[in-house]
Design a protein around this motif. Sequence first.
Motif: not given
Length: 59
Positions: A42-59
């Motif tokens: 969120l603080e660095q929109p220029e730093q796009e990256q592709e990650v595995n979905v399972d590395s994401l968590t929702e709080h």
Amino acid sequence: MNIQRAKEISQSPDMKDVVCNGQRVYIQHVDEQNETARIYPLEQPEQEQEVNVDSLTEH
């Protein structure tokens, strides 16, 4: 996080609290075939990256 939830979040007009590697991120796009998501911190929109979905968590 599963693929379906990641897609729901990426298509939602509401901001969700999603974290990857300790950073709050925005999900731009979800690739169902490869089970990956295009994200950026969120603080660095220029730093796009592709990650595995399972590395994401929702709080």
